[in-house]
Design a protein around this motif. Structure first.
Motif, short mmCIF file in Angstrom:
data_model
loop_
_atom_site.label_atom_id
_atom_site.label_comp_id
_atom_site.label_asym_id
_atom_site.label_seq_id
_atom_site.Cartn_x
_atom_site.Cartn_y
_atom_site.Cartn_z
N PHE A 55 -2.79 9.13 -32.17
CA PHE A 55 -1.08 9.69 -31.85
C PHE A 55 -0.85 10.50 -30.61
O PHE A 55 0.01 9.64 -29.52
CB PHE A 55 -0.37 9.96 -33.18
CG PHE A 55 -0.29 8.78 -34.30
CD1 PHE A 55 0.36 7.75 -34.14
CD2 PHE A 55 -0.90 9.20 -35.72
CE1 PHE A 55 0.92 6.80 -34.43
CE2 PHE A 55 0.03 8.24 -36.39
CZ PHE A 55 0.48 7.19 -36.09
N VAL A 113 -3.46 7.71 -27.63
CA VAL A 113 -2.93 5.99 -27.48
C VAL A 113 -1.81 6.16 -26.47
O VAL A 113 -1.91 5.69 -25.05
CB VAL A 113 -2.88 5.10 -28.61
CG1 VAL A 113 -1.92 4.09 -28.68
CG2 VAL A 113 -4.24 5.72 -29.31
N ALA A 164 5.76 7.17 -25.34
CA ALA A 164 5.58 6.54 -25.30
C ALA A 164 4.56 4.82 -25.03
O ALA A 164 5.42 5.40 -23.57
CB ALA A 164 6.79 5.80 -26.79
N ALA A 170 2.97 2.90 -29.25
CA ALA A 170 2.59 4.22 -30.60
C ALA A 170 3.12 5.36 -29.43
O ALA A 170 3.97 4.88 -28.19
CB ALA A 170 1.07 4.38 -30.18
N GLN A 171 4.08 6.66 -30.64
CA GLN A 171 4.85 7.79 -29.37
C GLN A 171 4.21 8.65 -30.28
O GLN A 171 4.23 9.16 -31.11
CB GLN A 171 6.44 6.80 -30.02
CG GLN A 171 7.03 8.65 -29.18
CD GLN A 171 8.23 7.75 -29.79
OE1 GLN A 171 9.29 7.06 -29.34
NE2 GLN A 171 9.09 8.74 -31.01
N ALA A 194 5.19 12.14 -34.61
CA ALA A 194 4.01 10.63 -33.82
C ALA A 194 4.25 10.09 -34.89
O ALA A 194 4.40 9.68 -36.05
CB ALA A 194 2.79 11.02 -33.92
N GLN A 195 4.60 8.62 -33.90
CA GLN A 195 4.80 7.53 -34.72
C GLN A 195 3.99 5.97 -34.65
O GLN A 195 3.50 6.08 -33.25
CB GLN A 195 6.80 6.48 -34.40
CG GLN A 195 7.70 7.62 -34.58
CD GLN A 195 9.07 7.28 -34.66
OE1 GLN A 195 9.75 6.77 -33.82
NE2 GLN A 195 10.25 8.83 -35.07
N LEU A 196 4.05 5.21 -35.16
CA LEU A 196 3.66 3.76 -35.27
C LEU A 196 4.54 3.08 -35.15
O LEU A 196 4.61 2.33 -36.46
CB LEU A 196 2.12 3.65 -35.32
CG LEU A 196 0.92 2.26 -34.97
CD1 LEU A 196 0.77 2.39 -32.65
CD2 LEU A 196 0.17 2.42 -35.62
#
Length: 166
Positions: free
Chosen positions: A9, A12, A41, A54-55, A75-77
Motif C-alpha cells: 500500500f 503502489v 493516491a 490505491a491510496q 491505506a485503501q484500495l
C-alpha cells in the motif's frame, strides 16, 4: 505478511504511470486515519466505467492511543464504479499504528496495532478537484477482540477533499 501488505500500500501509489494517469492529493477527516490524514493516491487500473485506486498516507493518532510515533499509516484500495464525474466506491482500508497502547489498558504491552475496514461511499471528481464521503467501520485484527476503544470511539465515516494533479 503484515509488513508485505503495508509495503504494498505504500509503494503502489508511488509507482510511475503514463502522464494521463492522475495523482490524487487529499485531506481526510475521520476515515482510515482514525482522526484525520493526508493522503496520496493513484489509479492502478482505469476503464471507461470502472477504476481501482490505491491510496496511502499519514494519519493522526486519536487521543486514546499512546504510540512511539505520533502518526498512523492509513491505506485503501477501492474500486470506483461510474463514469466521468460521479462514482460509487467499494473497497478495503487498513490502519497501522506503530507500538501503540490504549490509554485505558495500561496493563497491555505496547504492540503494533492493525485495523481493517470495509469501505462503501461516493466520489465526485471534476477536472482539478475531488470529494469523497464514505463509511468505514474499523475492526482490530491483532488484539483480544475485534473492538477496542479506538474502534468504539473512532468516526466510522470519512470525508475527503483534494486536488487532482495530471
Amino acid at each position: 505478511m503484515l509488513r508485505l501488505f503495508i509495503l504494498f500500500f505504500l509503494i503502489v501509489p508511488c509507482l510511475g504511470f503514463p502522464q494521463k494517469i492522475p495523482t490524487y492529493l487529499s485531506i481526510d477527516g475521520g476515515g482510515n486515519g482514525v482522526a484525520a490524514s493526508a493522503n496520496i493516491a493513484k489509479p492502478v487500473f482505469v476503464h471507461q466505467r470502472f477504476k481501482i485506486i490505491a491510496q496511502a498516507g499519514l494519519g493522526w493518532n486519536p487521543k486514546m492511543v499512546y504510540s512511539d510515533l505520533p502518526f498512523s499509516i492509513p491505506a485503501q484500495l477501492t474500486a470506483c464504479f461510474g463514469k466521468e464525474t460521479f462514482f460509487f466506491e467499494a473497497g478495503l482500508g487498513s490502519t497501522f499504528i506503530y507500538k501503540g497502547q490504549i490509554k485505558l489498558q495500561k496493563s497491555e504491552k505496547k504492540s503494533n496495532m492493525f485495523y481493517l475496514s470495509p469501505i462503501i461511499g461516493f466520489r465526485h471528481e471534476s477536472q482539478s478537484w475531488f470529494a469523497r464521503m464514505y463509511i468505514n467501520p474499523l475492526f482490530r485484527l491483532n488484539g483480544n477482540t475485534l473492538y477496542d476503544e479506538v474502534t468504539r470511539d473512532a468516526l466510522n465515516f470519512g470525508i475527503s477533499i483534494g486536488t487532482i494533479i495530471k
